[in-house]
Write a protein that holds these residues in place. Structure first.
Motif, mmCIF file in Angstrom:
data_model
loop_
_atom_site.group_PDB
_atom_site.id
_atom_site.type_symbol
_atom_site.label_atom_id
_atom_site.label_comp_id
_atom_site.label_asym_id
_atom_site.label_seq_id
_atom_site.Cartn_x
_atom_site.Cartn_y
_atom_site.Cartn_z
ATOM 1 N N PHE A 498 0.845 -1.199 0.000
ATOM 2 C CA PHE A 498 0.000 0.000 0.000
ATOM 3 C C PHE A 498 0.881 1.251 0.000
ATOM 4 O O PHE A 498 1.996 1.232 0.556
ATOM 5 C CB PHE A 498 -0.905 0.036 1.229
ATOM 6 C CG PHE A 498 -1.921 -1.069 1.289
ATOM 7 C CD1 PHE A 498 -3.115 -0.976 0.587
ATOM 8 C CD2 PHE A 498 -1.681 -2.207 2.047
ATOM 9 C CE1 PHE A 498 -4.052 -1.983 0.644
ATOM 10 C CE2 PHE A 498 -2.614 -3.222 2.108
ATOM 11 C CZ PHE A 498 -3.803 -3.120 1.404
ATOM 12 N N VAL A 499 0.365 2.324 -0.604
ATOM 13 C CA VAL A 499 1.087 3.599 -0.647
ATOM 14 C C VAL A 499 0.109 4.731 -0.356
ATOM 15 O O VAL A 499 -1.026 4.726 -0.853
ATOM 16 C CB VAL A 499 1.730 3.854 -2.028
ATOM 17 C CG1 VAL A 499 2.568 5.137 -1.984
ATOM 18 C CG2 VAL A 499 2.564 2.685 -2.478
ATOM 19 N N GLY A 500 0.555 5.703 0.420
ATOM 20 C CA GLY A 500 -0.194 6.945 0.623
ATOM 21 C C GLY A 500 0.724 8.120 0.366
ATOM 22 O O GLY A 500 1.709 8.312 1.086
ATOM 23 N N PRO A 555 -2.443 3.685 8.119
ATOM 24 C CA PRO A 555 -3.802 3.872 8.664
ATOM 25 C C PRO A 555 -4.813 3.724 7.541
ATOM 26 O O PRO A 555 -4.594 4.212 6.421
ATOM 27 C CB PRO A 555 -3.760 5.297 9.213
ATOM 28 C CG PRO A 555 -2.667 5.980 8.463
ATOM 29 C CD PRO A 555 -1.647 4.929 8.176
ATOM 30 N N LYS A 556 -5.934 3.065 7.827
ATOM 31 C CA LYS A 556 -6.918 2.813 6.777
ATOM 32 C C LYS A 556 -8.318 3.078 7.310
ATOM 33 O O LYS A 556 -8.574 3.038 8.516
ATOM 34 C CB LYS A 556 -6.818 1.371 6.271
ATOM 35 C CG LYS A 556 -5.454 1.012 5.680
ATOM 36 C CD LYS A 556 -5.445 -0.420 5.169
ATOM 37 C CE LYS A 556 -4.065 -0.815 4.681
ATOM 38 N NZ LYS A 556 -3.118 -1.012 5.778
ATOM 39 N N THR A 557 -9.213 3.322 6.355
ATOM 40 C CA THR A 557 -10.624 3.519 6.703
ATOM 41 C C THR A 557 -11.289 2.149 6.879
ATOM 42 O O THR A 557 -10.675 1.105 6.642
ATOM 43 C CB THR A 557 -11.354 4.288 5.588
ATOM 44 O OG1 THR A 557 -11.386 3.472 4.415
ATOM 45 C CG2 THR A 557 -10.648 5.594 5.272
ATOM 46 N N ALA A 558 -12.552 2.209 7.254
ATOM 47 C CA ALA A 558 -13.291 0.963 7.489
ATOM 48 C C ALA A 558 -13.405 0.116 6.225
ATOM 49 O O ALA A 558 -13.566 -1.103 6.291
ATOM 50 C CB ALA A 558 -14.688 1.277 8.022
ATOM 51 N N VAL A 559 -13.317 0.774 5.036
ATOM 52 C CA VAL A 559 -13.417 0.013 3.792
ATOM 53 C C VAL A 559 -12.050 -0.278 3.178
ATOM 54 O O VAL A 559 -11.950 -0.711 2.038
ATOM 55 C CB VAL A 559 -14.306 0.756 2.764
ATOM 56 C CG1 VAL A 559 -15.731 0.833 3.254
ATOM 57 C CG2 VAL A 559 -13.758 2.154 2.471
ATOM 58 N N VAL A 562 -6.494 3.964 2.292
ATOM 59 C CA VAL A 562 -5.480 4.647 3.102
ATOM 60 C C VAL A 562 -6.078 5.938 3.654
ATOM 61 O O VAL A 562 -6.666 6.742 2.914
ATOM 62 C CB VAL A 562 -4.228 4.953 2.258
ATOM 63 C CG1 VAL A 562 -3.226 5.774 3.073
ATOM 64 C CG2 VAL A 562 -3.580 3.654 1.781
ATOM 65 N N PHE A 563 -5.943 6.137 4.967
ATOM 66 C CA PHE A 563 -6.526 7.299 5.643
ATOM 67 C C PHE A 563 -5.466 8.399 5.719
ATOM 68 O O PHE A 563 -4.603 8.403 6.591
ATOM 69 C CB PHE A 563 -6.995 6.899 7.037
ATOM 70 C CG PHE A 563 -7.782 7.969 7.740
ATOM 71 C CD1 PHE A 563 -8.932 8.510 7.178
ATOM 72 C CD2 PHE A 563 -7.369 8.458 8.982
ATOM 73 C CE1 PHE A 563 -9.667 9.490 7.821
ATOM 74 C CE2 PHE A 563 -8.095 9.447 9.640
ATOM 75 C CZ PHE A 563 -9.245 9.963 9.056
#
Length: 630
Positions: A498-500, A555-559, A562-563
């Motif tokens: 994952f990348v943000g 960090p990620k949202t419920a779905v 990436v938050f």
């Protein structure tokens, strides 16, 4: 000119008469003709190829501006450009750039393109707009614009004619003798005709060979970035250009003003906000060097150029102000009345340093490509709430809303409540902002108010404050960077899950791109290896991350998305702590909170004796606010 000092003054302008009832030009040609008749022998534009305060310059009067713009328009019509056809230009700044801008918008639709993009991006814009003619540079030493144009046209077969401008005409012997010897080769693979712009233009009549249809229409295409794939292309009508010109000539400039604008003429700030205002007012437009502020010696000679031309208004951006404040004010700048800053938020400390050094205040403004630019500014004659973007201009309706993805309004916010900034004004082409219909879906609230993607609030005095962005764009020195390009490249590495990508605070550029990475289970890779990978695969230099950090888990949202707010908090903490440490202050960031009025705010705690004023100066270089914890 109106005395624009508050919301009361702004409302008084609107109450005087409606926008539709005002006596104003309808077309670009009418704007130019009106000013040329009023001030035929007054200077319209001055240009110098090099930045020295005594270097050769070329000044064009308003009569000459009208004549040469007509010649350019006649040339484009002779090449098959009608009202719905596109003339693109890929140019640095010079007087011919203005003739192309004006002539293209009079004959058809003009499409300025950023020459800092790569060939794939430029060709994508040429194909998206269906451009038939491209105006660009003839190969010139220390410039690669001609080579970029040749590569781009080879991938855009819709372009049938390339018109070249030779900057050598601005040089005198012996320098002009050397250019043919030093001119880089430019092998051409495309099939378009290549003609000399100045030679072809000089054969044309100085009055229009065709009728200027006195109706509103689309007359310009501006791309909104260009960092990944084909960028969005915004459509601008005459009415939006006239609106920007009317605002500037009514509230900022008159025929006695001299405006220095070392900003690129492919950007809406220079074209719609400044040039259209100059055009309507009959002011004097000064634009030194092909690269503007980025030109060799411009910062070192800037104050001397102000003295040379007796400049009354300087047009700037925060990165340029930062560079100027590293140099002494070494000339007589008593003619200077005001500085106008846009493109990105201005740090408070930088504002204070500029005022102290020059005695001149800065008017901060806000605008966006999709609205043909101007939205608001701190009133020139009234209170300047530093950190806000001022009061919405007359005939601009700003609403703070919460909408769903389709543009349905879920809530209209009260005073000081944060929501998405949505607006309507004569520069907003409601329903048809972008050339691609699919990109207009969900773009408007109430069917009329453009959703900007910026988060903000209106205070009790009507001042607009930007607190963040609903969309993820990184704004580096006024240049929009789509984080998707960074994320897609790094996600292509075998070790990355994952990348943000976000914008981290920077005291010079406002924001710099940085990336947070989560690895595939069991994978191993260093940040240096990821940075090397990014350098190989990210086409745009401005989008290369300044910092890459590997986290155990993003960090990620419920779905599972990436938050990014948490990543922004982490970046603010890291950057502010480093600035405090480097300056020797015994303080650190304890937390970053999301304040309803101010957006993300860093909260500090002292770990020893602290000079609070010095800390304020240190962190005042950044745009995100801070506060002390008890």
């Amino acid at each position: 000119m109106y005395d624009f000092g508050s919301m009361k003054d702004r409302n008084a302008v609107e109450a005087e008469m409606s926008w539709d009832a005002r006596d104003k030009p309808v077309t670009l040609y009418q704007m130019l003709e009106q000013t040329a008749k009023k001030f035929p022998e007054r200077p319209a534009a001055s240009y110098q190829l090099t930045s020295g305060p005594t270097d050769a310059k070329e000044t064009v009067t308003w009569r000459q501006m009208l004549e040469r713009s007509c010649q350019a328009a006649n040339l484009f019509r002779s090449l098959g450009i009608g009202e719905k056809d596109v003339v693109a230009f890929l140019l640095p700044n010079c007087n011919e750039t203005i003739y192309t801008l004006m002539g293209g918008g009079i004959a058809g639709i003009v499409n300025p393109i950023n020459p800092l993009l790569d060939a794939e991006q430029v060709s994508g814009i040429l194909r998206e707009t269906g451009a038939k003619v491209l105006v660009t540079l003839k190969s010139f030493p220390k410039a690669d614009v001609a080579q970029l144009a040749a590569k781009s046209v080879a991938m855009a077969p819709n372009v049938h004619t390339v018109l070249e401008i030779d900057l050598n005409r601005y040089l005198s012997p012996p320098k002009s003798w050397l250019v043919p010897l030093l001119r880089p080769k430019n092998p051409v693979a495309h099939k378009a005709r290549v003609l000399d712009f100045v030679a072809e233009m000089s054969r044309q009549n100085t009055t229009l060979d065709f009728t200027d249809t006195p109706e509103d229409r689309v007359a310009a295409y501006f791309h909104t970035g260009g960092t990944t794939g084909t960028p969005k292309v915004a459509q601008h009508k005459y009415s939006g250009m006239v609106y920007n010109g009317w605002l500037g000539s009514s509230l900022l400039f008159d025929e006695n003003d001299v405006i220095i604008c070392p900003l690129p003429l492919f950007h809406v700030f220079a074209v719609h906000v400044i040039w259209m205002s100059v055009l309507m007012a009959g002011s004097h437009f000064v634009h030194p060097t092909p690269a503007g502020y980025r030109g060799e010696g411009v910062f070192d000679n800037f104050w001397k150029l102000v003295e040379r031309y007796k400049v009354s208004f300087m047009i700037t951006v925060p990165t340029a102000i930062s560079a100027l404040m590293q140099r002494p004010v070494d000339a007589d700048v008593s003619s200077l009345k005001t500085a106008f800053s846009g493109s990105a938020p201005l740090p408070i400390e930088l504002y204070n340093r500029f005022v102290a050094a020059t005695g001149v205040t800065i008017v901060e403004g806000y605008g966006l490509t999709e609205a043909t630019c101007l939205v608001s500014c701190n009133p020139p004659a009234g209170d300047k709430k530093v950190g806000s973007v001022g009061v919405p201009f007359p005939y601009t309706d700003v609403k703070i809303l919460t909408c769903d993805d389709d543009g349905n309004v879920l809530k209209e916010h009260d005073v000081d409540e944060v929501g998405e900034i949505c607006l309507s004004n004569p520069g907003v082409f409601a329903g048809n902002t972008y050339t691609e219909e699919a990109k207009n879906q969900g773009l408007f609230a109430y069917g009329s108010h453009l959703r900007t993607g910026d988060l903000g609030r209106l205070d009790e005095d009507g001042y607009l404050w930007i607190t963040g962005r609903a969309k993820d764009l990184i704004i580096r020195g006024g240049h929009n960077i789509d984080p998707a390009e960074i994320e897609e490249v790094l996600a292509g590495h075998d070790a990355v899950a994952f990348v943000g990508a976000i914008g981290q605070p920077d005291s010079y550029s406002g924001e710099l791109p940085c990336a947070y990475v989560e690895l595939v289970g069991g994978a191993q890779v260093t940040t240096d290896e990821l940075m090397d990978f990014a350098k190989k695969h990210i086409h745009e230099k401005a989008a290369l991350p300044k910092h890459i950090e590997i986290l155990d888990e993003l960090p990620k949202t419920a779905v599972g998305k990436v938050f990014k707010p948490e990543l922004r908090k982490s970046a603010i903490t890291r950057v502010y702590d480093k600035a405090l440490e480097d300056a020797g202050h015994d303080a650190h960031v304890v937390e970053v909170i999301d304040d309803k009025k101010r957006g993300l705010v860093a909260r500090l705690r002292a770990t020893g004796d602290v000079d609070h004023e010095a800390v304020a100066q240190c962190l005042g270089e950044f745009t995100r606010p801070f506060e002390w914890m008890d």
